[in-house]
Write a protein that holds these residues in place. Sequence first.
Motif: not given
Length: 111
Positions: A3, A12, A16, A42-45, A47-49, A54
């Motif tokens: 994902s 990155y 994973k 997770p999918p694309y969520v 957050t401030e990743l 984002q």
Amino acid sequence: MPSCRGPIFPTYCASKAFLHYWLQSVRHQLRNVPIEVLELAPPYVQTELTGTQQASDPRAMPLDAYVAEVMQLLARGDHARGEVLVERDRARRSAERDGRYEEIFAAMNPS
Ligand SMILES: NC(=O)c1ccc[n+]([C@@H]2O[C@H](COP(=O)([O-])OP(=O)(O)OC[C@H]3O[C@@H](n4cnc5c(N)ncnc54)[C@H](OP(=O)(O)O)[C@@H]3O)[C@@H](O)[C@H]2O)c1
């Protein structure tokens, strides 16, 4: 398919993929021990990743909705093969099996 947007975040995303296989191996090693090894992918969520943008990206799943769905999956024990996958991420997870790998890869990584 991880994902992940591999062409943009190659190291990155490779980490994973490593984690996925490593968790499979640990799960197998612990198969006779009363311990569950779960993978939260997770999918694309929102957050401030990847930065502050984002957190408000409408393409990303709202964080509270993601957490709520995960808690429901955990409560139901709905995590086949130890993978905790929310509904919107299931097509991505089964892309290769369903013959949709190229299509979903292209959607995740527009040119
Ligand atoms: N968001 C997505 O779209 C997405 C998609 C796929 C996978 N993921 C994965 O989900 C996980 C969580 O990501 P996220 O989106 O929630 O990111 P995030 O909002 O940036 O949160 C990362 C969390 O990790 C903590 N952290 C960072 N470095 C740490 C360290 N060295 N030691 C201990 N804690 C540390 C941070 O703590 P502080 O707040 O104290 O800094 C923060 O609570 C990550 O593994 C990410 O790769 C996220």
